[in-house]
Design a protein around this motif. Structure first.
Motif, mmCIF file in Angstrom:
data_model
loop_
_atom_site.group_PDB
_atom_site.id
_atom_site.type_symbol
_atom_site.label_atom_id
_atom_site.label_comp_id
_atom_site.label_asym_id
_atom_site.label_seq_id
_atom_site.Cartn_x
_atom_site.Cartn_y
_atom_site.Cartn_z
ATOM 1 N N ASN A 35 5.897 3.240 3.187
ATOM 2 C CA ASN A 35 6.041 3.227 2.752
ATOM 3 C C ASN A 35 7.814 4.270 2.681
ATOM 4 O O ASN A 35 8.524 4.417 2.433
ATOM 5 C CB ASN A 35 5.780 3.079 0.660
ATOM 6 C CG ASN A 35 5.970 4.682 0.888
ATOM 7 O OD1 ASN A 35 4.448 4.741 1.459
ATOM 8 N ND2 ASN A 35 5.924 5.182 -0.440
ATOM 9 N N ASP A 36 8.020 4.212 3.425
ATOM 10 C CA ASP A 36 9.425 5.477 4.029
ATOM 11 C C ASP A 36 8.991 6.696 3.096
ATOM 12 O O ASP A 36 7.248 7.381 2.771
ATOM 13 C CB ASP A 36 10.130 5.244 3.947
ATOM 14 C CG ASP A 36 11.738 6.246 4.750
ATOM 15 O OD1 ASP A 36 10.992 7.526 4.789
ATOM 16 O OD2 ASP A 36 12.578 5.707 4.885
ATOM 17 N N MET A 37 9.768 7.006 1.737
ATOM 18 C CA MET A 37 9.072 8.144 1.201
ATOM 19 C C MET A 37 9.575 7.824 -0.143
ATOM 20 O O MET A 37 10.045 7.982 -1.392
ATOM 21 C CB MET A 37 10.043 9.191 1.411
ATOM 22 C CG MET A 37 11.483 8.972 1.444
ATOM 23 S SD MET A 37 12.169 10.668 1.686
ATOM 24 C CE MET A 37 11.737 11.937 0.800
ATOM 25 N N TRP A 38 9.463 6.064 -0.880
ATOM 26 C CA TRP A 38 9.608 5.196 -1.724
ATOM 27 C C TRP A 38 8.955 4.553 -2.181
ATOM 28 O O TRP A 38 8.186 3.933 -1.527
ATOM 29 C CB TRP A 38 11.088 3.919 -1.799
ATOM 30 C CG TRP A 38 12.160 4.623 0.115
ATOM 31 C CD1 TRP A 38 12.372 3.940 0.417
ATOM 32 C CD2 TRP A 38 13.082 5.808 -0.587
ATOM 33 N NE1 TRP A 38 13.259 4.804 1.436
ATOM 34 C CE2 TRP A 38 14.001 6.154 0.450
ATOM 35 C CE3 TRP A 38 13.238 6.502 -1.851
ATOM 36 C CZ2 TRP A 38 14.782 6.695 0.829
ATOM 37 C CZ3 TRP A 38 14.460 7.484 -1.675
ATOM 38 C CH2 TRP A 38 15.670 7.479 0.147
ATOM 39 N N GLY A 67 0.581 -1.267 -0.328
ATOM 40 C CA GLY A 67 0.639 -0.159 -0.333
ATOM 41 C C GLY A 67 0.767 0.933 -0.242
ATOM 42 O O GLY A 67 0.465 1.999 0.189
ATOM 43 N N CYS A 68 1.471 1.468 -1.245
ATOM 44 C CA CYS A 68 2.601 2.353 -1.158
ATOM 45 C C CYS A 68 1.527 3.766 -1.419
ATOM 46 O O CYS A 68 1.172 3.659 -2.553
ATOM 47 C CB CYS A 68 3.966 2.011 -1.446
ATOM 48 S SG CYS A 68 4.987 1.120 -1.621
ATOM 49 N N ASN A 69 2.324 4.921 -0.846
ATOM 50 C CA ASN A 69 1.776 6.764 -0.839
ATOM 51 C C ASN A 69 1.901 6.288 -2.591
ATOM 52 O O ASN A 69 3.491 7.077 -2.184
ATOM 53 C CB ASN A 69 1.646 6.638 0.154
ATOM 54 C CG ASN A 69 0.774 7.050 1.438
ATOM 55 O OD1 ASN A 69 1.061 7.321 2.289
ATOM 56 N ND2 ASN A 69 0.447 5.093 1.514
ATOM 57 N N LEU A 70 1.780 7.479 -3.231
ATOM 58 C CA LEU A 70 1.991 7.649 -4.034
ATOM 59 C C LEU A 70 1.059 8.935 -4.065
ATOM 60 O O LEU A 70 0.054 9.571 -3.884
ATOM 61 C CB LEU A 70 1.062 7.081 -5.679
ATOM 62 C CG LEU A 70 1.315 5.615 -5.682
ATOM 63 C CD1 LEU A 70 0.326 4.859 -6.366
ATOM 64 C CD2 LEU A 70 2.831 4.613 -5.839
ATOM 65 N N GLN A 71 1.872 10.026 -5.548
ATOM 66 C CA GLN A 71 1.135 11.410 -6.074
ATOM 67 C C GLN A 71 0.760 10.855 -7.664
ATOM 68 O O GLN A 71 1.826 10.506 -8.186
ATOM 69 C CB GLN A 71 1.860 12.555 -5.100
ATOM 70 C CG GLN A 71 1.525 13.852 -6.443
ATOM 71 C CD GLN A 71 2.340 15.263 -5.925
ATOM 72 O OE1 GLN A 71 2.637 15.503 -4.929
ATOM 73 N NE2 GLN A 71 3.136 15.682 -7.099
#
Length: 887
Positions: A265-268, A241-245
């Motif tokens: 996901n930290d920032m990756w 569930g990594c966060n995206l823009q």
């Protein structure tokens, strides 16, 4: 809070945490020290010299790089001194002297730190008049990343990311002085699964996304529909569930980049999440409803298509509800999955509801306690899961736990995965996991603290007695694992303070599923609560279970056979719930094949991809409805096809592997005539014939079916309405409204679902090699598979995994064939022909074929039997010519 120290910057004192770098300390107190090479997630190197400040020392003041200077009590810093400012201006002047200054055509223009620093800290004019150095402006680092060497400021961020997070030194510095360039090493391509993160952390426009290149401008102006709109959402390619823009312009996705969420996901993000964006606007998408007429699918209106669905399902619901089934999807949001199971339980009166990797997989619904557990673990055991391919960002956390935190790792898998390079590899034959775990536990129970656990918990004494019957020396001979390796693992677990065991779906699926799940439950009782976790395969595998897309569970993992549970849902929904457990995903296909299932509704799934047996079963149905984004193999067989929207075309929530419920807001309007899954289900419910209270058609049920028609409570106008109902009826989701979830999402606690409380006896059976089928089939998962969501992005075609069968070189030699020859792999269910590839990571006696290849060879060979099938390999011809497998 840790120790704090006092530092002075430009005459003002500040309290900051001890030991952090000066750049981080200044940032905390609101002072912007310019940086290029420094990054909060990378080790400091002081390469760019942009952060020069003066500090006071016993020998006077001196210039130093703030990014490499740890703060200490009494440190005195002069940030705005003339000398420090002049040094920073000079650094910028040197950088700009040879920078191409092509901001109007640069993808980084408008969000470039170099632009910002030049405006804020740069000199008014340059002293340099020499011609700029010219380098390669379109240098491909890989099929996905382009390097403009003229723009590069040699900050080393890309090099350091690959070394410090991927542990793959695939980039380096070449030449010297002003000629220095970044490039790949000879014979070592840039192939890291998260390589695209170097684009995000590049402080200039040197590294660009070859999928999104020239597709956007951050500084776009004009009406709102024409400006670049950043939409925060989540990735749907795996269960992390990594966060995206998602950056959208004129209702088209132009770029995908990482969005920071330290808890997930930290920032990756991985390269699949970043680059696989072609499916959003692919020409292969279903654009309008289709209905079958005279054996052919033809375009239809929504009214005609929906009415055909209702007529077909209602006829069988009236005649025999047990002959109707529904398949949900772990790639679809919670709201749509919730409405699907509600529709079929209330309208159709059936519990034949499931999803792929659902009821056929005996998984623990709690999943991972938290993503951060991997950072905290001192011993990590992976059982039948390949993190590097299945969850690359999480795999990086695993690697750092081993390399940076000194965690010990053990990998139990039929193939030597990349994860095994970071620990001890323990080979196991498919289906032998329970035998190996029993042998391991036979060694563990003699050691503290495990002996104490067995004395304290129910069934412990009996457990010790029978588990010791699994003598490690005997099991080692069967499964090919040395007793010394098992003893080392048992000792390591006994000494561990924070052990973590992770297992994948194939371990708890197939003929050994019950034995493997019981063995894992026993292991958790020995290790402690939340120390054994299931790693689900898909984006909403956890959410689909939470929503009740299971034949034996209502929403919230509540037993459908429990009368009190059904009574609560009758009050929630205003209608009775069928009391018998239904058919699983595989069970519905088998029932279709033998004529027991007559009508099937498929949402976001492709059961025909399970192999020829499944395709034939679907052909036997009287009514097949498919609701999907693409014309899948199942859709080609359907009587009605309903065009669904992608997850980015409607608000939705997804629940990741750690039970974190996250928002995925709508990014752009639905393509052409497609509709969101939840909205289609609402339309179907409103068209369903009104049913007054009456006798149930279900066999054996007595009494009235409902107090009122279930359509009365289908007045949803947006997904948030559905989520409010979910929060009311699902105990784990209590209070989880759209607004309450915020940007970071919220977890539901593990204690909301029952966990193992007593030891149980496990009696696995060993599947010996069959002379007729002497090889074990290993079904692999790869990041770049051939699903529609991957291969609809043209730039990914060259990185897709090849359609091959992998074998150990010695097995290939024994067969008397050459690598590249076409072989026929045969099981009791199917036969497939593929080129053979030598791979020393594949065990002798096994053949490895990936899931989701063209034609689904691995799925076809497994058939309804699932993982652990035996196969034969036969030679069929010479090495094939190279062809485009996408044609």
């Amino acid at each position: 809070m840790g120790e704090r120290v006092t530092i002075t910057i430009d005459g003002k004192e500040y309290q900051v945490p001890a030991g952090i770098t000066l750049t981080r300390a200044a940032e905390m107190v609101g002072i912007d020290i310019p940086i290029f090479c420094d990054h909060p997630r990378l080790e400091p190197v002081g390469a760019c010299r942009q952060c020069l400040v003066e500090i006071e020392t016993p020998r006077g003041t001196r210039l130093t790089t703030a990014c490499t200077t740890p703060v200490s009590d009494g440190l005195v810093v002069h940030y705005n001194s003339p000398r420090a400012k002049a040094a920073r201006e000079a650094t910028l002047e040197f950088i700009l002297a040879h920078h191409p200054l092509d901001c109007p055509i640069c993808d980084k223009g408008g969000e470039c730190p170099l632009q910002d620093q030049a405006m804020k800290h740069g000199p008014a004019e340059s002293h340099f008049i020499e011609e700029k150095t010219h380098k390669n402006k379109r240098h491909p680092l890989s099929d996905l990343i382009m390097l403009d060497q003229e723009r590069c400021v040699v900050c080393w961020r890309c090099i350091r990311y690959l070394e410090e997070w991927e542990f793959k030194p695939q980039l380096g510095l070449y030449h010297r002085g002003g000629e220095t360039v970044i490039d790949t090493h000879p014979n070592r391509p840039l192939a890291a699964k998260t390589s695209g993160n170097i684009i995000d952390i590049c402080p200039v426009g040197a590294l660009t996304n070859r999928v999104a290149r020239f597709q956007y401008r951050p500084w776009s102006w004009g009406p709102p529909s024409r400006t670049l709109e950043p939409v925060p959402t989540v990735c749907v390619h795996c269960s992390l569930g990594c966060n995206l823009q998602v950056d959208v312009r004129t209702h088209r996705v132009r770029r995908i980049k990482a969005r920071e969420n330290s808890a997930v996901n930290d920032m990756w993000i991985c390269d699949k999440g970043r680059f696989a964006q072609g499916f959003f606007h692919s020409e292969e998408r279903i654009r309008q409803p289709l209905v079958r007429e005279n054996g052919e699918l033809r375009p239809a209106t929504w009214d005609e298509a929906l009415q055909r669905v209702v007529d077909g399902l209602y006829r069988w619901a009236q005649e025999n509800p047990e002959a109707v089934g529904a398949m949900g999807s772990p790639k679809v949001g919670n709201e749509a999955n919730y409405l699907l199971q509600k529709f079929f339980r209330l309208m159709v009166d059936t519990n034949n509801i499931d999803h792929r990797w659902g009821g056929d997989v005996l998984a623990d619904p709690r999943g991972l306690s938290a993503v951060e557990a991997i950072h905290q673990a001192d011993v990590i055991v992976l059982v039948g899961v390949d993190l590097a391919e299945e969850m690359p960002v999480f795999a990086n956390f695993y690697k750092r736990a081993v390399r940076r935190n000194n965690a010990q790792a053990f990998v139990i898998h039929p193939r030597r995965t990349e994860d095994a390079d970071f620990g001890t590899y323990i080979p196991v034959l498919p289906g032998s996991e329970a035998l190996l775990l029993n042998a391991l536990m036979a060694l563990m129970v003699d050691q503290e603290p495990f002996a104490a656990q067995t004395r304290r918990l129910p069934g412990g004494r009996d457990f010790v007695t029978w588990v010791k019957e699994h003598r490690p020396e005997d099991i080692s001979a069967l499964v090919g694992v040395s007793q010394e390796t098992l003893e080392a693992l048992a000792r390591t677990l006994a000494e561990a303070q924070r052990p973590l065991v992770l297992y994948g779906p194939d371990v708890v699926r197939g003929f050994q599923a019950e034995a493997n799940r019981a063995a894992l439950d026993n292991l958790e009782l020995l290790l402690g609560k939340d120390r054994v976790a299931y790693i689900a395969p898909d984006a909403n595998s956890v959410g689909a279970r939470d929503m009740g897309v299971l034949p034996h569970r209502l929403p919230g993992h509540q037993d459908v056979t429990d009368a009190e549970v059904r009574e609560r849902f009758r009050r929630y929904w205003g209608s009775e719930v069928p009391e018998e457990a239904g058919l699983t995903y595989q069970g519905m296909l088998e029932a279709a094949a033998d004529g027991r299932l007559k009508a099937l509704f498929v949402m976001g799934a492709d059961p025909a991809d399970e192999g020829p047996w499944a395709e034939e079963a679907l052909k036997a149905l009287d009514v097949l409805v498919v609701q999907d984004v693409f014309m899948t193999r199942t859709a080609l067989l359907a009587d009605v096809v309903l065009p669904a929207s992608t997850y980015a075309e409607s608000d939705a929530t997804f629940t990741n592997v750690e039970r974190r419920v996250q928002r995925a807001p709508r990014a752009f309007r639905p393509e052409r005539d497609s509709r969101p899954d939840w909205a289609i289900l609402v339309d179907l419910a409103k068209r369903w014939p009104i049913r007054e209270a009456g006798e149930s058609k279900r066999k054996g049920r007595k009494g009235k079916r409902a107090r009122r028609s279930p359509q009365a409570r289908w007045n949803y106008t947006r997904p948030q309405d559905v989520l409010r109902e979910i929060a009311r009826v699902v105990p784990q989701y209590e209070g989880l409204t759209w607004d309450a979830l915020g940007e970071g999402g919220r977890q539901w606690p593990t204690d909301r679902v029952a966990r193992p409380r007593r030891f149980v006896q496990v009696t696995p059976r060993f599947q010996a090699a069959d002379p007729e089928y002497p090889y074990y089939l290993v079904a692999e998962r790869f990041l770049f598979d051939h699903t529609k969501m991957t291969r609809t992005t043209e730039e990914l075609h060259h990185v897709l995994e090849p359609a091959v069968v992998r074998m150990h070189p010695e097995d290939i030699y024994d067969l008397g064939i050459q690598e590249g020859s076409t072989v026929e792999v045969v099981s009791r269910h199917a036969s497939v022909a593929l080129p053979v590839q030598a791979d020393e990571r594949v065990q002798r006696g096994t053949v490895a074929i990936a899931y989701s290849l063209p034609g689904s060879p691995a799925e076809a060979l497994m058939g309804p039997e699932g993982p652990g099938v035996m196969v034969a390999v036969r030679t069929t011809g010479p090495a094939p010519r190279v062809v485009n497998i996408l044609d």
